[in-house]
Design a protein around this motif. Structure first.
Motif, PDB file in Angstrom:
ATOM      1  N   GLY A  70       0.858  -1.182   0.000  1.00 21.28           N
ATOM      2  CA  GLY A  70       0.000   0.000   0.000  1.00 21.28           C
ATOM      3  C   GLY A  70       0.893   1.230   0.000  1.00 21.28           C
ATOM      4  O   GLY A  70       1.553   1.530   0.993  1.00 21.28           O
ATOM      5  N   SER A  71       0.935   1.948  -1.112  1.00 22.84           N
ATOM      6  CA  SER A  71       1.929   3.009  -1.331  1.00 22.84           C
ATOM      7  C   SER A  71       1.531   4.383  -0.786  1.00 22.84           C
ATOM      8  O   SER A  71       2.125   5.375  -1.162  1.00 22.84           O
ATOM      9  CB  SER A  71       2.218   3.131  -2.825  1.00 22.84           C
ATOM     10  OG  SER A  71       1.057   3.534  -3.525  1.00 22.84           O
TER      11      SER A  71
ATOM     12  N   MET B 169      -0.636  -1.019  -4.820  1.00 18.97           N
ATOM     13  CA  MET B 169      -1.862  -0.222  -4.954  1.00 18.97           C
ATOM     14  C   MET B 169      -1.833   0.862  -3.888  1.00 18.97           C
ATOM     15  O   MET B 169      -0.975   0.823  -3.001  1.00 18.97           O
ATOM     16  CB  MET B 169      -3.102  -1.105  -4.839  1.00 18.97           C
ATOM     17  CG  MET B 169      -3.128  -2.045  -3.670  1.00 18.97           C
ATOM     18  SD  MET B 169      -4.375  -3.350  -3.805  1.00 18.97           S
ATOM     19  CE  MET B 169      -3.616  -4.476  -4.944  1.00 18.97           C
ATOM     20  N   ASP B 170      -2.731   1.846  -3.999  1.00 19.52           N
ATOM     21  CA  ASP B 170      -2.762   2.848  -2.934  1.00 19.52           C
ATOM     22  C   ASP B 170      -3.194   2.150  -1.643  1.00 19.52           C
ATOM     23  O   ASP B 170      -3.728   1.040  -1.667  1.00 19.52           O
ATOM     24  CB  ASP B 170      -3.655   4.034  -3.299  1.00 19.52           C
ATOM     25  CG  ASP B 170      -5.112   3.676  -3.453  1.00 19.52           C
ATOM     26  OD1 ASP B 170      -5.721   3.165  -2.486  1.00 19.52           O
ATOM     27  OD2 ASP B 170      -5.662   3.924  -4.541  1.00 19.52           O
ATOM     28  N   SER B 171      -2.950   2.783  -0.514  1.00 18.82           N
ATOM     29  CA  SER B 171      -3.179   2.113   0.772  1.00 18.82           C
ATOM     30  C   SER B 171      -4.642   1.754   1.004  1.00 18.82           C
ATOM     31  O   SER B 171      -4.936   0.709   1.589  1.00 18.82           O
ATOM     32  CB  SER B 171      -2.638   2.968   1.921  1.00 18.82           C
ATOM     33  OG  SER B 171      -1.216   2.983   1.871  1.00 18.82           O
TER      34      SER B 171
ATOM     35  N   CYS C 146      -5.877  -2.096   1.692  1.00 13.81           N
ATOM     36  CA  CYS C 146      -6.655  -2.541   2.857  1.00 13.81           C
ATOM     37  C   CYS C 146      -7.837  -3.400   2.423  1.00 13.81           C
ATOM     38  O   CYS C 146      -8.084  -4.466   2.995  1.00 13.81           O
ATOM     39  CB  CYS C 146      -7.153  -1.335   3.652  1.00 13.81           C
ATOM     40  SG  CYS C 146      -5.857  -0.421   4.512  1.00 13.81           S
ATOM     41  N   ARG C 147      -8.562  -2.952   1.420  1.00 15.17           N
ATOM     42  CA  ARG C 147      -9.722  -3.707   0.934  1.00 15.17           C
ATOM     43  C   ARG C 147      -9.299  -5.060   0.357  1.00 15.17           C
ATOM     44  O   ARG C 147      -9.906  -6.098   0.658  1.00 15.17           O
ATOM     45  CB  ARG C 147     -10.480  -2.897  -0.117  1.00 15.17           C
ATOM     46  CG  ARG C 147     -11.122  -1.640   0.440  1.00 15.17           C
ATOM     47  CD  ARG C 147     -11.997  -0.941  -0.587  1.00 15.17           C
ATOM     48  NE  ARG C 147     -11.297  -0.531  -1.799  1.00 15.17           N
ATOM     49  CZ  ARG C 147     -10.727   0.650  -1.982  1.00 15.17           C
ATOM     50  NH1 ARG C 147     -10.749   1.553  -1.015  1.00 15.17           N
ATOM     51  NH2 ARG C 147     -10.136   0.940  -3.129  1.00 15.17           N
TER      52      ARG C 147
ATOM     53  N   ALA D  79       1.824  -4.562   3.421  1.00 10.57           N
ATOM     54  CA  ALA D  79       2.807  -3.594   3.914  1.00 10.57           C
ATOM     55  C   ALA D  79       2.232  -2.217   3.573  1.00 10.57           C
ATOM     56  O   ALA D  79       2.229  -1.815   2.412  1.00 10.57           O
ATOM     57  CB  ALA D  79       4.161  -3.809   3.260  1.00 10.57           C
ATOM     58  N   ILE D  80       1.688  -1.554   4.588  1.00  9.34           N
ATOM     59  CA  ILE D  80       0.915  -0.338   4.380  1.00  9.34           C
ATOM     60  C   ILE D  80       1.731   0.885   4.789  1.00  9.34           C
ATOM     61  O   ILE D  80       2.146   1.008   5.941  1.00  9.34           O
ATOM     62  CB  ILE D  80      -0.392  -0.364   5.201  1.00  9.34           C
ATOM     63  CG1 ILE D  80      -1.186  -1.635   4.950  1.00  9.34           C
ATOM     64  CG2 ILE D  80      -1.217   0.889   4.943  1.00  9.34           C
ATOM     65  CD1 ILE D  80      -1.834  -1.726   3.608  1.00  9.34           C
ATOM     66  N   LEU D  81       1.919   1.773   3.825  1.00 11.54           N
ATOM     67  CA  LEU D  81       2.600   3.036   4.093  1.00 11.54           C
ATOM     68  C   LEU D  81       1.557   4.019   4.605  1.00 11.54           C
ATOM     69  O   LEU D  81       0.603   4.358   3.895  1.00 11.54           O
ATOM     70  CB  LEU D  81       3.249   3.560   2.807  1.00 11.54           C
ATOM     71  CG  LEU D  81       4.121   4.793   2.928  1.00 11.54           C
ATOM     72  CD1 LEU D  81       5.347   4.513   3.780  1.00 11.54           C
ATOM     73  CD2 LEU D  81       4.564   5.261   1.537  1.00 11.54           C
ATOM     74  N   ILE D  82       1.703   4.439   5.844  1.00 10.54           N
ATOM     75  CA  ILE D  82       0.799   5.412   6.465  1.00 10.54           C
ATOM     76  C   ILE D  82       1.531   6.737   6.495  1.00 10.54           C
ATOM     77  O   ILE D  82       2.489   6.923   7.229  1.00 10.54           O
ATOM     78  CB  ILE D  82       0.407   5.006   7.903  1.00 10.54           C
ATOM     79  CG1 ILE D  82      -0.168   3.597   7.944  1.00 10.54           C
ATOM     80  CG2 ILE D  82      -0.549   6.040   8.507  1.00 10.54           C
ATOM     81  CD1 ILE D  82      -1.504   3.435   7.290  1.00 10.54           C
ATOM     82  N   GLU D  83       1.076   7.650   5.649  1.00  8.02           N
ATOM     83  CA  GLU D  83       1.719   8.959   5.558  1.00  8.02           C
ATOM     84  C   GLU D  83       1.061   9.922   6.536  1.00  8.02           C
ATOM     85  O   GLU D  83      -0.149  10.004   6.607  1.00  8.02           O
ATOM     86  CB  GLU D  83       1.607   9.485   4.140  1.00  8.02           C
ATOM     87  CG  GLU D  83       2.294   8.578   3.147  1.00  8.02           C
ATOM     88  CD  GLU D  83       2.034   8.976   1.719  1.00  8.02           C
ATOM     89  OE1 GLU D  83       3.021   9.151   0.985  1.00  8.02           O
ATOM     90  OE2 GLU D  83       0.852   9.100   1.347  1.00  8.02           O
TER      91      GLU D  83
END
Length: 125
Positions: A72-73, A98-100, A104-105, A120-124
């Protein structure tokens, strides 16, 4: 007819938004790894900026037992550089970017199917 939610032993992403994600009722505000593999709680992962990611952030995911890694970018779609994910590919682990929000979905769907998947989720911030 009474409807009952399916019971799952997997880690589930309940909600997400800009700068946060909620997993099994707990809210997180930094980048993390979410795994459908039993006994693998969410754990911190990588930096909070896409520009600061490096190959070692992805290399750390190799031994976690996943058949697929969803990257998740952040709030927009940005692809991982090939050198970041070459170790994963070399070990036969699939990588999807894919976007974060989409990550998630997608994670929830694959986890509910019993797949060995890691997000692997990038949380900005």
């Amino acid at each position: 007819m009474k409807l009952q939610p399916d019971k799952s032993s997997s880690t589930i992403i309940n909600a997400h938004g800009l700068g946060w994600i909620q997993i099994n009722g707990t809210r997180f505000q930094s980048s993390l790894v979410v795994s459908s593999i039993p006994g693998s709680p969410p754990s911190p992962w990588g930096p909070c900026l896409f520009e600061n990611l490096k190959a070692s952030d992805f290399d750390a995911l190799v031994g976690l037992g996943a058949e697929l890694i969803i990257f998740g970018s952040g709030h927009q779609l940005r692809f991982a550089k090939p050198q970041w994910i070459q170790t994963l590919i070399g070990h036969g682990i699939g990588v999807e970017t894919m976007d974060s929000a989409a990550a998630c979905r997608t994670y929830n769907i694959l986890a509910s199917e019993g797949r060995k998947v890691i997000a692997a989720i990038l949380i900005e911030s």
